[in-house]
Design an enzyme around this catalytic site. Structure first.
Site, PDB file in Angstrom:
ATOM      1  N   GLY A  38       1.722 -43.680  28.054  1.00 12.14           N
ATOM      2  CA  GLY A  38       2.121 -43.859  29.448  1.00 12.14           C
ATOM      3  C   GLY A  38       1.803 -45.213  30.042  1.00 12.14           C
ATOM      4  N   MET A  89       9.540 -38.409  23.930  1.00 12.90           N
ATOM      5  CA  MET A  89       9.978 -38.419  22.532  1.00 12.90           C
ATOM      6  C   MET A  89      10.842 -37.216  22.160  1.00 12.90           C
ATOM      7  SD  MET A  89       8.725 -41.247  21.719  1.00 12.90           S
ATOM      8  CE  MET A  89       8.844 -41.329  19.940  1.00 12.90           C
ATOM      9  N   HIS A 145      14.028 -48.843  25.840  1.00 11.15           N
ATOM     10  CA  HIS A 145      14.002 -48.815  24.376  1.00 11.15           C
ATOM     11  C   HIS A 145      13.543 -50.175  23.854  1.00 11.15           C
ATOM     12  CE1 HIS A 145      15.097 -47.431  20.394  1.00 11.15           C
ATOM     13  NE2 HIS A 145      15.608 -48.628  20.173  1.00 11.15           N
ATOM     14  N   LEU A 197      22.486 -40.963  21.236  1.00 10.70           N
ATOM     15  CA  LEU A 197      21.086 -41.403  21.206  1.00 10.70           C
ATOM     16  C   LEU A 197      20.984 -42.930  21.274  1.00 10.70           C
ATOM     17  CD1 LEU A 197      18.071 -40.555  20.837  1.00 10.70           C
ATOM     18  CD2 LEU A 197      18.415 -40.979  18.396  1.00 10.70           C
TER      19      LEU A 197
HETATM   20  C1  GRF Z   1       7.777 -47.894  24.850  1.00 13.06           C
HETATM   21  O1  GRF Z   1       7.691 -48.903  23.897  1.00 13.06           O
HETATM   22  C2  GRF Z   1       9.209 -47.529  25.116  1.00 13.06           C
HETATM   23  O2  GRF Z   1      10.093 -48.584  24.924  1.00 13.06           O
HETATM   24  C3  GRF Z   1       9.499 -46.442  24.135  1.00 13.06           C
HETATM   25  O3  GRF Z   1       8.299 -45.729  24.035  1.00 13.06           O
HETATM   26  C4  GRF Z   1       7.208 -46.578  24.324  1.00 13.06           C
HETATM   27  C5  GRF Z   1       6.359 -45.875  25.352  1.00 13.06           C
HETATM   28  O4  GRF Z   1       5.128 -46.525  25.565  1.00 13.06           O
HETATM   29  N1  GRF Z   1      10.630 -45.651  24.564  1.00 13.06           N
HETATM   30  P1  GRF Z   1       4.155 -46.049  26.714  1.00 13.06           P
HETATM   31  O5  GRF Z   1       3.865 -44.563  26.488  1.00 13.06           O
HETATM   32  O6  GRF Z   1       4.823 -46.292  28.024  1.00 13.06           O
HETATM   33  O7  GRF Z   1       2.917 -46.866  26.540  1.00 13.06           O
END
Ligand code: GRF
Length: 194
Positions: free
Chosen positions: A13, A91, A110, A145
């Protein structure tokens, strides 16, 4: 009325934290209505709680299949009437019904220059391909996706001594300034789904 966002996470996060910080420093005129995680142990939940932001956990274990999970997630989110749903390291793949319900109001970040390197392990893929450029994409979520319309991209040069760790760190730094900025553009009605 304040612009309401829902942030969906599964892990650390750090992007959620960047959004919280931008709101607290008044660079982002929005309110986080809820943070939802599919993982009860996601550190991002603690980040939210520290700032007195409401959290909900919706674990996949309680549902028979993706569709049932997504119906429950939709119900949960609709209770908060969010103006925008922000995926920040969430995820899970979302089903077509869910994605269509929030079309134009559902965004993702992403860690690659899409359409290059969809899916996971993007830093590894960039290094393995010997690419000299990497970056971040913020896009609308559609049924495909990592394939929805691109809102913004920012790139960085990849140097010869780069590692997965160094790329991860540099990419995160970009994400943390870019995501709050794009959300503020939604608040100001500057971004439309095309
Ligand atoms: C980020 O790198 C984002 O691009 C990807 O997941 C990661 C999440 O990181 N979708 P965090 O949990 O915000 O530290």
């Amino acid at each position: 009325m304040r612009f309401k966002i829902a942030v969906l996470i599964s892990g650390n996060g750090s992007n959620l934290q960047a959004i919280i910080d931008a709101i607290e420093s008044k660079n982002l005129q929005a309110e986080i209505a809820v943070v939802v995680s599919d993982q009860p142990t996601a550190f991002g939940l603690q980040r939210a709680q520290r700032h007195a932001i409401g959290t909900e956990v919706l674990s996949a274990k309680s549902f028979k299949n993706r569709e049932e999970y997504d119906v429950a997630l939709q119900k949960l989110l609709d209770n908060y009437k969010p103006d925008l749903i922000v995926l920040a390291g969430f995820m899970r793949i979302l089903s077509p019904g869910f994605v269509q319900h929030y079309q134009g109001k559902l965004i993702n970040i992403h860690p690659s220059l899409l359409p290059k390197h969809r899916g996971l392990h993007t830093h590894e893929k960039v290094l393995a391909a010997g690419e000299t450029e990497h970056g971040v994409t913020i896009h609308f979520v559609t049924e495909e996706l990592d394939g929805g319309p691109i809102i913004v991209q920012e790139s960085i040069p990849v140097s010869s001594n780069e590692t997965v760790e160094s790329l991860k760190e540099r990419i995160h730094a970009i994400e943390h300034h870019l995501y709050p900025k794009v959300i503020q553009d939604f608040v100001e009605n500057k971004i439309k789904f095309k």
